[in-house]
Structures are given as C-alpha cells and as structure tokens.
Design a protein around this motif. Structure first.
Motif, PDB file in Angstrom:
ATOM      1  N   VAL A  70      18.103  51.663   0.645  1.00 37.21           N
ATOM      2  CA  VAL A  70      18.287  50.497   1.376  1.00 37.21           C
ATOM      3  C   VAL A  70      19.415  50.295   2.262  1.00 37.21           C
ATOM      4  CG1 VAL A  70      19.529  49.436  -0.575  1.00 37.21           C
ATOM      5  CG2 VAL A  70      18.229  47.953   0.745  1.00 37.21           C
ATOM      6  N   PRO A  71      19.519  49.759   3.464  1.00 35.66           N
ATOM      7  CA  PRO A  71      20.638  49.850   4.273  1.00 35.66           C
ATOM      8  C   PRO A  71      21.366  48.630   3.966  1.00 35.66           C
ATOM      9  CG  PRO A  71      18.746  49.008   5.513  1.00 35.66           C
ATOM     10  CD  PRO A  71      18.326  49.530   4.014  1.00 35.66           C
ATOM     11  N   TRP A  84      23.843  49.744  -8.731  1.00 40.34           N
ATOM     12  CA  TRP A  84      22.426  49.767  -8.453  1.00 40.34           C
ATOM     13  C   TRP A  84      21.885  48.132  -8.156  1.00 40.34           C
ATOM     14  CZ3 TRP A  84      17.722  47.518 -10.148  1.00 40.34           C
ATOM     15  CH2 TRP A  84      16.466  48.268  -9.721  1.00 40.34           C
ATOM     16  N   ASP A  85      22.545  47.392  -9.003  1.00 43.77           N
ATOM     17  CA  ASP A  85      22.243  45.842  -8.649  1.00 43.77           C
ATOM     18  C   ASP A  85      23.120  45.422  -7.644  1.00 43.77           C
ATOM     19  OD1 ASP A  85      20.836  45.666 -11.076  1.00 43.77           O
ATOM     20  OD2 ASP A  85      22.309  44.427 -12.172  1.00 43.77           O
ATOM     21  N   ARG A  86      24.639  45.926  -7.445  1.00 41.18           N
ATOM     22  CA  ARG A  86      25.283  45.378  -6.372  1.00 41.18           C
ATOM     23  C   ARG A  86      24.573  45.860  -5.016  1.00 41.18           C
ATOM     24  NH1 ARG A  86      27.802  42.711  -3.651  1.00 41.18           N
ATOM     25  NH2 ARG A  86      30.163  42.594  -3.206  1.00 41.18           N
ATOM     26  N   MET A  87      24.178  47.208  -4.838  1.00 41.57           N
ATOM     27  CA  MET A  87      23.608  47.542  -3.494  1.00 41.57           C
ATOM     28  C   MET A  87      22.336  46.553  -3.091  1.00 41.57           C
ATOM     29  SD  MET A  87      25.659  49.836  -2.525  1.00 41.57           S
ATOM     30  CE  MET A  87      26.935  48.708  -2.987  1.00 41.57           C
ATOM     31  N   ILE A  88      21.380  46.360  -3.884  1.00 42.27           N
ATOM     32  CA  ILE A  88      20.257  45.688  -3.905  1.00 42.27           C
ATOM     33  C   ILE A  88      20.828  44.274  -3.358  1.00 42.27           C
ATOM     34  CG2 ILE A  88      18.179  44.498  -4.712  1.00 42.27           C
ATOM     35  CD1 ILE A  88      17.807  47.175  -6.406  1.00 42.27           C
ATOM     36  N   GLN A  89      21.764  43.658  -4.235  1.00 44.46           N
ATOM     37  CA  GLN A  89      22.285  42.342  -4.028  1.00 44.46           C
ATOM     38  C   GLN A  89      22.778  42.352  -2.576  1.00 44.46           C
ATOM     39  OE1 GLN A  89      25.900  41.067  -5.583  1.00 44.46           O
ATOM     40  NE2 GLN A  89      24.865  39.102  -6.393  1.00 44.46           N
ATOM     41  N   ARG A  90      23.670  43.228  -2.071  1.00 44.72           N
ATOM     42  CA  ARG A  90      24.201  43.041  -0.922  1.00 44.72           C
ATOM     43  C   ARG A  90      23.347  43.453   0.271  1.00 44.72           C
ATOM     44  NH1 ARG A  90      29.679  43.863   0.349  1.00 44.72           N
ATOM     45  NH2 ARG A  90      30.020  43.602   2.577  1.00 44.72           N
ATOM     46  N   ALA A  91      22.344  44.204   0.016  1.00 46.55           N
ATOM     47  CA  ALA A  91      21.540  44.407   1.152  1.00 46.55           C
ATOM     48  C   ALA A  91      20.609  43.010   1.498  1.00 46.55           C
ATOM     49  CB  ALA A  91      20.579  45.508   0.807  1.00 46.55           C
ATOM     50  N   VAL A 103      25.675  51.593   6.087  1.00 49.76           N
ATOM     51  CA  VAL A 103      25.481  52.771   5.270  1.00 49.76           C
ATOM     52  C   VAL A 103      24.233  52.692   4.494  1.00 49.76           C
ATOM     53  CG1 VAL A 103      27.977  53.070   4.487  1.00 49.76           C
ATOM     54  CG2 VAL A 103      26.577  51.667   3.452  1.00 49.76           C
ATOM     55  N   VAL A 104      23.634  53.555   3.844  1.00 48.53           N
ATOM     56  CA  VAL A 104      22.434  53.647   3.189  1.00 48.53           C
ATOM     57  C   VAL A 104      22.762  53.864   1.721  1.00 48.53           C
ATOM     58  CG1 VAL A 104      19.968  54.393   2.750  1.00 48.53           C
ATOM     59  CG2 VAL A 104      21.065  53.967   5.225  1.00 48.53           C
ATOM     60  N   SER A 105      22.262  53.273   0.628  1.00 44.15           N
ATOM     61  CA  SER A 105      22.369  53.382  -0.644  1.00 44.15           C
ATOM     62  C   SER A 105      21.025  53.856  -1.141  1.00 44.15           C
ATOM     63  CB  SER A 105      22.877  52.280  -1.455  1.00 44.15           C
ATOM     64  OG  SER A 105      22.906  52.572  -2.797  1.00 44.15           O
ATOM     65  N   ALA A 106      20.941  55.143  -1.845  1.00 36.90           N
ATOM     66  CA  ALA A 106      19.774  55.255  -2.422  1.00 36.90           C
ATOM     67  C   ALA A 106      19.360  54.421  -3.652  1.00 36.90           C
ATOM     68  CB  ALA A 106      19.917  56.763  -3.149  1.00 36.90           C
ATOM     69  N   VAL A 107      18.087  54.134  -3.803  1.00 41.43           N
ATOM     70  CA  VAL A 107      17.995  53.239  -4.956  1.00 41.43           C
ATOM     71  C   VAL A 107      17.392  53.925  -6.238  1.00 41.43           C
ATOM     72  CG1 VAL A 107      16.571  51.156  -5.664  1.00 41.43           C
ATOM     73  CG2 VAL A 107      17.872  51.151  -3.440  1.00 41.43           C
ATOM     74  N   GLU A 108      16.250  54.840  -5.775  1.00 41.02           N
ATOM     75  CA  GLU A 108      15.324  55.648  -6.604  1.00 41.02           C
ATOM     76  C   GLU A 108      15.176  56.860  -6.061  1.00 41.02           C
ATOM     77  OE1 GLU A 108      11.313  55.297  -8.891  1.00 41.02           O
ATOM     78  OE2 GLU A 108      12.057  53.445  -8.148  1.00 41.02           O
ATOM     79  N   ILE A 109      15.019  57.830  -6.883  1.00 38.80           N
ATOM     80  CA  ILE A 109      14.109  59.047  -6.632  1.00 38.80           C
ATOM     81  C   ILE A 109      13.361  59.417  -8.016  1.00 38.80           C
ATOM     82  CG2 ILE A 109      14.429  61.596  -5.918  1.00 38.80           C
ATOM     83  CD1 ILE A 109      16.671  61.329  -4.349  1.00 38.80           C
ATOM     84  N   LEU A 135      17.914  58.425  11.412  1.00 35.23           N
ATOM     85  CA  LEU A 135      17.985  56.744  11.463  1.00 35.23           C
ATOM     86  C   LEU A 135      19.511  56.382  12.087  1.00 35.23           C
ATOM     87  CD1 LEU A 135      15.903  55.506   8.394  1.00 35.23           C
ATOM     88  CD2 LEU A 135      15.240  55.260  11.056  1.00 35.23           C
ATOM     89  N   GLY A 136      20.309  57.289  12.071  1.00 31.45           N
ATOM     90  CA  GLY A 136      21.510  56.983  12.828  1.00 31.45           C
ATOM     91  C   GLY A 136      22.718  56.765  11.901  1.00 31.45           C
ATOM     92  N   PHE A 137      22.375  56.739  10.625  1.00 29.28           N
ATOM     93  CA  PHE A 137      23.865  56.635   9.664  1.00 29.28           C
ATOM     94  C   PHE A 137      24.391  57.869   9.185  1.00 29.28           C
ATOM     95  CE2 PHE A 137      20.519  53.251   9.132  1.00 29.28           C
ATOM     96  CZ  PHE A 137      21.477  52.217   8.749  1.00 29.28           C
ATOM     97  N   ASP A 138      25.516  57.746   8.963  1.00 23.16           N
ATOM     98  CA  ASP A 138      26.520  59.068   8.752  1.00 23.16           C
ATOM     99  C   ASP A 138      26.889  59.308   7.301  1.00 23.16           C
ATOM    100  OD1 ASP A 138      28.495  57.067   8.420  1.00 23.16           O
ATOM    101  OD2 ASP A 138      29.714  57.913  10.146  1.00 23.16           O
ATOM    102  N   THR A 139      26.398  58.080   6.360  1.00 22.84           N
ATOM    103  CA  THR A 139      26.800  58.004   4.865  1.00 22.84           C
ATOM    104  C   THR A 139      25.573  57.488   4.122  1.00 22.84           C
ATOM    105  OG1 THR A 139      29.224  57.646   5.657  1.00 22.84           O
ATOM    106  CG2 THR A 139      28.331  57.184   3.431  1.00 22.84           C
ATOM    107  N   LEU A 140      25.308  58.414   3.237  1.00 22.80           N
ATOM    108  CA  LEU A 140      24.427  57.958   1.978  1.00 22.80           C
ATOM    109  C   LEU A 140      25.175  58.030   0.694  1.00 22.80           C
ATOM    110  CD1 LEU A 140      21.419  57.622   0.936  1.00 22.80           C
ATOM    111  CD2 LEU A 140      21.441  59.873   0.673  1.00 22.80           C
ATOM    112  N   VAL A 141      25.038  56.570   0.180  1.00 26.19           N
ATOM    113  CA  VAL A 141      25.767  56.580  -1.327  1.00 26.19           C
ATOM    114  C   VAL A 141      24.545  56.658  -2.328  1.00 26.19           C
ATOM    115  CG1 VAL A 141      27.939  55.687  -0.325  1.00 26.19           C
ATOM    116  CG2 VAL A 141      25.928  54.318  -1.025  1.00 26.19           C
TER     117      VAL A 141
END
Length: 247
Positions: A70-71, A84-91, A103-109, A135-141
C-alpha cells in the motif's frame, strides 16, 4: 520453475482466487484484526497495481502466491511503534485527504499452503521491490512477521530479531529473506497488530478453553494472548520487525 508474476491491474480476474485459494494460510484469530477490512475489502479496487499474484502456467486461473502493498505518505525518518495496522490506517487517511504518497509499505506476502517450501516468498519479495521501484518509489518498508517467532513466544521480539547465524544473517527465515534481498532491519514495531475479542470469540478461533486469567499460548501467535476472565475479554498485541528496503 517458471512463474508469471502479475498485478491485479493486469489480471483483475484473479481477484476472487486470491481469497479462495489461500484458506488456512493464516491462524484464524489473525483474520479478526479490525484494520484488515479497511485494506483487503478495497485493495483490488483502490490499489490494484500494488497487489501481486504468482501464476503457474500449468494452472493459469489460480495463484500460487500473493503479495499486497500500500502506498502512503511518511515524512519521519523513524518508523512507528505501530506497524501493520498503522500503515493501513495511514494509507486510508492519506487517500481521503489527498496526500501524495512517498513510500510503499508491504502488507502481506503469502504462499499457497500446498506450494510452501519452494522459495516463492523470496521471489514475491523481489517482484514487489521491482514493481514498487518501477512505480517511481525509492523506499519499501515492511512490518515483517518473523515466521519462526511463534516457536519462542516468551522471548522478547527485540531479542529474537537480534539472533544471528554464524554467517551474520538473521536466525529467523523470513527476516533472512528480507536481509538477503537488500533490506535493513531497523527496529521492533511493538504494536503492529491488535486483535481483541470475548472469551467465546477466542475459544471459537483457537479451540482453547480461555478459562484462566493470564497469558495464553496460542498456536501461531508470536507472543501470548492476555486473557481477562473477569472482563470476559482477551487481547493479542503482536510485535513485528521493521525492515527498510532502499530501491
């Protein structure tokens, strides 16, 4: 093994199979994190380019692995105690307010249960890194859920994440995949996921009695679940480990 890794933007027909084919992939209690509905119910519509599926040409209508991201906008250098909760909420908030993600956060693999043990998780992580960069992002968390931690539920997550093999790589297999891919372990997300429920809920989710106050060890849980018999309530607060990938 030759697999096609596609996004839902490319293969929207796979949407339903990403749910149907992965039944039993996670412990049942994890499906009751309240933030999950905020993401999974809309991911195929709002974030199709950040949802990925690995497809075996031998069964082109199904996925053998899936990955979700999720971006969002995150301007602080430090990553939060929430994961996990915080990234979904923030997005979700960023999308509603029109904030541009940086930035983009991984949610699940997740690998389909019958295809585990074949290196697909590393393949999906590499595909996610490549797609996010394109997609133009330089950071994945990633708020990583160490997949060996459930065997040591009493050990603090910071202590577990610091365990290294002789070659300097993490003892935990999933953290090791991230580090090998170029990720850097940064800190513990102390309250990455929170699942609460009545004792009846927890009995239904786990098959355990939940009749004694105190910590309860639940199969698949990374830390004990706290049971409050007098309040008819139990709480699971899962820590994860933040890993940052510079792309």
């Amino acid at each position: 093994m030759t697999l096609d890794i596609v996004s839902l933007a490319q293969r929207p027909d796979l949407t339903e199979r990403l749910h149907e084919d992965f039944d039993g992939a996670w412990p049942p209690f994890m499906l009751w994190d309240p933030m999950s509905a905020v993401y999974y119910n809309v991911a195929h519509e709002l974030y199709p380019e950040f949802v990925f599926a690995a497809v075996d040409p031998a069964e082109p209508g199904r996925a053998v692995a899936r990955a979700y991201a999720v971006p969002l906008r995150w301007t602080r250098e430090d990553l939060p105690d929430g994961g996990w909760d915080r990234m979904i909420q923030r997005a979700a908030v960023d999308r509603l307010t029109g904030a541009a993600p940086n930035v983009v956060s991984a949610v699940e693999i997740c690998v389909r249960p019958d295809r585990r043990g074949s290196g697909l998780s590393a393949l999906m992580l590499a595909a996610m890194r490549d797609a996010v960069a394109k997609l133009g992002f330089d950071t994945l968390v990633a708020p990583v859920r160490p997949n060996g931690k459930h065997t040591r539920p009493r050990m603090p997550m910071a202590e577990y994440a610091a365990l290294l093999r002789e070659d300097g790589l993490p003892v935990d297999p999933w953290l090791r995949v991230h580090v090998r891919a170029g990720g850097r372990v940064e800190r513990v997300a102390a309250r990455s996921m929170v699942v609460t429920g009545t004792l009846a809920d927890w009995r239904r989710w786990t098959g355990l009695p939940f009749d004694t106050a105190g910590p309860v060890h639940v199969p698949g849980a990374l830390v004990p679940v706290h049971c409050h018999v007098a309040q008819d309530h139990a709480v699971y607060v899962e820590p994860n480990v933040w890993v940052r990938h510079r792309l």
